[in-house]
Design a protein around this motif. Sequence first.
Motif, PDB file in Angstrom:
ATOM      1  N   TYR A 352       0.739  -1.105   0.076  1.00 24.02           N
ATOM      2  CA  TYR A 352       0.131   0.020   0.032  1.00 24.02           C
ATOM      3  C   TYR A 352       0.967   1.075   0.146  1.00 24.02           C
ATOM      4  CZ  TYR A 352      -3.971   3.221   1.435  1.00 24.02           C
ATOM      5  OH  TYR A 352      -4.568   4.230   1.430  1.00 24.02           O
ATOM      6  N   ARG A 353       1.917   1.233   0.884  1.00 19.53           N
ATOM      7  CA  ARG A 353       2.842   2.334   0.817  1.00 19.53           C
ATOM      8  C   ARG A 353       3.791   2.438  -0.528  1.00 19.53           C
ATOM      9  NH1 ARG A 353       6.585   1.458   4.367  1.00 19.53           N
ATOM     10  NH2 ARG A 353       6.152  -0.425   5.120  1.00 19.53           N
ATOM     11  N   ASP A 354       4.340   1.276  -0.842  1.00 19.33           N
ATOM     12  CA  ASP A 354       5.191   1.187  -1.910  1.00 19.33           C
ATOM     13  C   ASP A 354       4.494   1.702  -3.114  1.00 19.33           C
ATOM     14  OD1 ASP A 354       7.107   0.202  -0.019  1.00 19.33           O
ATOM     15  OD2 ASP A 354       6.970  -2.076  -1.068  1.00 19.33           O
ATOM     16  N   VAL A 355       3.266   1.356  -3.575  1.00 20.27           N
ATOM     17  CA  VAL A 355       2.720   1.466  -4.910  1.00 20.27           C
ATOM     18  C   VAL A 355       2.321   3.010  -5.126  1.00 20.27           C
ATOM     19  CG1 VAL A 355       1.928  -0.745  -5.397  1.00 20.27           C
ATOM     20  CG2 VAL A 355       0.286   0.667  -4.263  1.00 20.27           C
ATOM     21  N   ARG A 356       2.335   3.687  -4.196  1.00 19.19           N
ATOM     22  CA  ARG A 356       1.851   5.272  -4.285  1.00 19.19           C
ATOM     23  C   ARG A 356       2.898   5.923  -5.080  1.00 19.19           C
ATOM     24  NH1 ARG A 356       0.335   9.005  -5.477  1.00 19.19           N
ATOM     25  NH2 ARG A 356      -0.704  10.622  -4.350  1.00 19.19           N
ATOM     26  N   LEU A 357       4.147   5.564  -4.895  1.00 20.25           N
ATOM     27  CA  LEU A 357       4.987   6.185  -5.822  1.00 20.25           C
ATOM     28  C   LEU A 357       4.867   6.134  -7.397  1.00 20.25           C
ATOM     29  CD1 LEU A 357       7.889   8.023  -5.582  1.00 20.25           C
ATOM     30  CD2 LEU A 357       8.960   5.835  -5.398  1.00 20.25           C
ATOM     31  N   PHE A 358       4.371   4.976  -7.564  1.00 17.70           N
ATOM     32  CA  PHE A 358       4.182   4.605  -9.244  1.00 17.70           C
ATOM     33  C   PHE A 358       3.532   5.935  -9.766  1.00 17.70           C
ATOM     34  CE2 PHE A 358       4.673   0.241  -7.927  1.00 17.70           C
ATOM     35  CZ  PHE A 358       5.989   0.161  -8.385  1.00 17.70           C
ATOM     36  N   ARG A 359       2.359   6.629  -9.017  1.00 21.38           N
ATOM     37  CA  ARG A 359       1.508   7.790  -9.725  1.00 21.38           C
ATOM     38  C   ARG A 359       2.560   8.900  -9.835  1.00 21.38           C
ATOM     39  NH1 ARG A 359      -3.188   7.305  -5.581  1.00 21.38           N
ATOM     40  NH2 ARG A 359      -3.515   9.384  -6.648  1.00 21.38           N
ATOM     41  N   LEU A 360       3.871   8.893  -9.404  1.00 20.50           N
ATOM     42  CA  LEU A 360       4.650  10.142  -9.335  1.00 20.50           C
ATOM     43  C   LEU A 360       5.889  10.156 -10.144  1.00 20.50           C
ATOM     44  CD1 LEU A 360       4.645  10.683  -5.521  1.00 20.50           C
ATOM     45  CD2 LEU A 360       3.128  11.707  -7.231  1.00 20.50           C
ATOM     46  N   TYR A 361       6.548   9.026 -10.199  1.00 20.69           N
ATOM     47  CA  TYR A 361       7.767   8.876 -11.080  1.00 20.69           C
ATOM     48  C   TYR A 361       7.344   8.382 -12.447  1.00 20.69           C
ATOM     49  CZ  TYR A 361       8.925   3.995  -9.389  1.00 20.69           C
ATOM     50  OH  TYR A 361       9.213   2.929  -9.211  1.00 20.69           O
ATOM     51  N   GLU A 362       8.688   8.721 -13.314  1.00 22.00           N
ATOM     52  CA  GLU A 362       8.452   8.457 -14.808  1.00 22.00           C
ATOM     53  C   GLU A 362       7.253   9.328 -15.437  1.00 22.00           C
ATOM     54  OE1 GLU A 362      10.056   6.752 -16.927  1.00 22.00           O
ATOM     55  OE2 GLU A 362      11.386   5.495 -15.558  1.00 22.00           O
ATOM     56  N   GLY A 363       7.180  10.378 -14.730  1.00 17.92           N
ATOM     57  CA  GLY A 363       5.861  11.441 -15.146  1.00 17.92           C
ATOM     58  C   GLY A 363       4.710  11.090 -14.209  1.00 17.92           C
ATOM     59  N   THR A 364       4.173  12.176 -13.516  1.00 22.49           N
ATOM     60  CA  THR A 364       2.977  12.262 -12.550  1.00 22.49           C
ATOM     61  C   THR A 364       1.842  11.665 -13.566  1.00 22.49           C
ATOM     62  OG1 THR A 364       2.344  14.275 -12.953  1.00 22.49           O
ATOM     63  CG2 THR A 364       3.873  13.916 -11.068  1.00 22.49           C
ATOM     64  N   SER A 365       0.720  11.206 -12.923  1.00 25.63           N
ATOM     65  CA  SER A 365      -0.385  10.978 -13.660  1.00 25.63           C
ATOM     66  C   SER A 365      -1.141  12.212 -14.297  1.00 25.63           C
ATOM     67  CB  SER A 365      -1.539  10.155 -12.573  1.00 25.63           C
ATOM     68  OG  SER A 365      -1.315   9.139 -11.920  1.00 25.63           O
ATOM     69  N   GLN A 366      -0.905  13.279 -13.855  1.00 29.48           N
ATOM     70  CA  GLN A 366      -1.413  14.341 -14.529  1.00 29.48           C
ATOM     71  C   GLN A 366      -0.508  14.812 -15.840  1.00 29.48           C
ATOM     72  OE1 GLN A 366      -1.203  14.163 -10.911  1.00 29.48           O
ATOM     73  NE2 GLN A 366      -3.237  13.700 -10.866  1.00 29.48           N
ATOM     74  N   ILE A 367       0.756  14.310 -15.726  1.00 36.87           N
ATOM     75  CA  ILE A 367       1.681  14.708 -16.859  1.00 36.87           C
ATOM     76  C   ILE A 367       1.062  13.852 -18.006  1.00 36.87           C
ATOM     77  CG2 ILE A 367       3.837  14.330 -17.863  1.00 36.87           C
ATOM     78  CD1 ILE A 367       3.555  17.155 -16.588  1.00 36.87           C
ATOM     79  N   GLN A 368       0.677  12.394 -17.459  1.00 34.31           N
ATOM     80  CA  GLN A 368       0.370  11.590 -18.402  1.00 34.31           C
ATOM     81  C   GLN A 368      -0.939  12.125 -19.113  1.00 34.31           C
ATOM     82  OE1 GLN A 368       2.625   9.456 -19.004  1.00 34.31           O
ATOM     83  NE2 GLN A 368       3.774   9.910 -17.214  1.00 34.31           N
ATOM     84  N   GLN A 369      -1.863  12.456 -18.138  1.00 34.71           N
ATOM     85  CA  GLN A 369      -3.329  12.791 -18.860  1.00 34.71           C
ATOM     86  C   GLN A 369      -2.755  14.360 -19.839  1.00 34.71           C
ATOM     87  OE1 GLN A 369      -4.916  14.122 -15.082  1.00 34.71           O
ATOM     88  NE2 GLN A 369      -6.336  12.424 -15.437  1.00 34.71           N
ATOM     89  N   ILE A 370      -2.042  15.044 -19.618  1.00 34.95           N
ATOM     90  CA  ILE A 370      -1.639  16.195 -20.591  1.00 34.95           C
ATOM     91  C   ILE A 370      -1.204  15.535 -21.919  1.00 34.95           C
ATOM     92  CG2 ILE A 370      -0.199  18.012 -21.130  1.00 34.95           C
ATOM     93  CD1 ILE A 370      -0.246  18.692 -18.011  1.00 34.95           C
ATOM     94  N   ILE A 371      -0.118  14.534 -21.835  1.00 30.15           N
ATOM     95  CA  ILE A 371       0.252  13.888 -23.040  1.00 30.15           C
ATOM     96  C   ILE A 371      -0.819  13.309 -23.828  1.00 30.15           C
ATOM     97  CG2 ILE A 371       1.989  11.934 -23.892  1.00 30.15           C
ATOM     98  CD1 ILE A 371       3.705  12.812 -21.410  1.00 30.15           C
ATOM     99  N   ILE A 372      -1.538  12.390 -23.133  1.00 27.64           N
ATOM    100  CA  ILE A 372      -2.806  11.792 -23.866  1.00 27.64           C
ATOM    101  C   ILE A 372      -3.663  12.766 -24.385  1.00 27.64           C
ATOM    102  CG2 ILE A 372      -4.712  10.225 -23.629  1.00 27.64           C
ATOM    103  CD1 ILE A 372      -3.334   9.078 -20.867  1.00 27.64           C
ATOM    104  N   ALA A 373      -4.047  14.002 -23.943  1.00 28.44           N
ATOM    105  CA  ALA A 373      -4.856  14.755 -24.482  1.00 28.44           C
ATOM    106  C   ALA A 373      -4.568  15.607 -25.345  1.00 28.44           C
ATOM    107  CB  ALA A 373      -5.499  15.691 -23.315  1.00 28.44           C
ATOM    108  N   ARG A 374      -2.995  16.022 -25.513  1.00 29.61           N
ATOM    109  CA  ARG A 374      -2.295  16.728 -26.623  1.00 29.61           C
ATOM    110  C   ARG A 374      -2.219  15.577 -27.812  1.00 29.61           C
ATOM    111  NH1 ARG A 374       3.415  17.597 -24.635  1.00 29.61           N
ATOM    112  NH2 ARG A 374       3.711  15.498 -25.292  1.00 29.61           N
TER     113      ARG A 374
END
Length: 379
Positions: A352-374
């Motif tokens: 539960y603690r470990d997987v929280r980081l996946f939404r931050l590195y290699e580009g945050t979830s918000q950055i991925q959303q921007i890329i997808i929409a672009r």
Amino acid sequence: MIRDAEVLDELSRTIRRFVRERLIPAEAKVDEDNEVPPQIISEMAALGLFGMAIPEEYGGLGLTMEEEVSVALELGYAAPAFRSVIGTNNGIGSQGIIVDGTEAQKLFWLPKMADGSVIGSFALTEPDVGSDAGAIKTTAVKDGDHYIINGAKRFITNAPVAGVFTLMARTGAPGSSGVTAFLVPADCPGLTLGTIDRKMGQRGTRTCDVVLNSCRVPADAVIGGVEGQGFKTAMKVLNRGRLHIAAVCAGAAQRLCDESVAFARNRVQFGKPISEHQLIQAMLADSATETLAGRCMVTATARRFDAGERIVQEAASCKLFCSEMVGRVADRAVQIHGGAGYIQEYAVERFYRDVRLFRLYEGTSQIQQIIIAREMTAA
């Protein structure tokens, strides 16, 4: 693209056995000590894991993206710290050299990374620079046939054990076009490390600041020998990195599903195992379905990557979905375990603690959303 299904199956079985017999039993100690045991690191090197994405001509396994995803799914089943030890060697630590490095740089660094004798680290993030990579403040000033680098990098994965840093520094005007990628040995005079970070999770994955004070490197430390190409180099390897992390997330989700099922079968409430209660079954079903969806989309996108297709949107979608998905699966796993899920004795608390980081590195979830929409709205 799977070149030899039989060989890949054997590799996957070997990794699966290694994960269950060596890595999972060591998880609690790694979390407590904040260190992956040297013996396990040596065993990972012997299996070729440090060089699985490095071409065979430089001593690696030369896995295709689909093959790498298959291995990452297996490695993701164990605590993320183990995968992270080899992650930078197979990710941006080596891929920047592979795609844009000179032949001399490839011959010198890649064999060492492939056998694990050198751990590569990627130094981009700074105290005031995260997602906005083009705003890098670390400077590299030309001085004859050398560069003098000054600045500070933050949250750098594997920095405490790195032998070389792929380091981004500004050599030109503001913006991404002024960023250059350097290969900076860890023992370079003027390079010092900060205190090891105390993180919420992924203990065993060591991060710290990297401080450069008049750090002098030769001109041939520039990746590819060309200034101003650092940002472009990083962009070239992001798709592979995002697919790799997405696969690790899917592997972790599968582990959480299995832990949840095992607990639900044995935990008895109201006279029967909680696995027979419909609301528990609903959580199990949702987690299993999302895990399968993640596995399928990553594998399908990896095949398109190997076919040479443009997959910017798809890779970002995989990273976004799988990193968010494993967070939901982890949350359900804790809920299924009840009070036990909040106790460190159980693997789900750590995941539960470990997987929280996946939404931050290699580009945050918000950055991925921007890329997808672009990508969706591009003319």
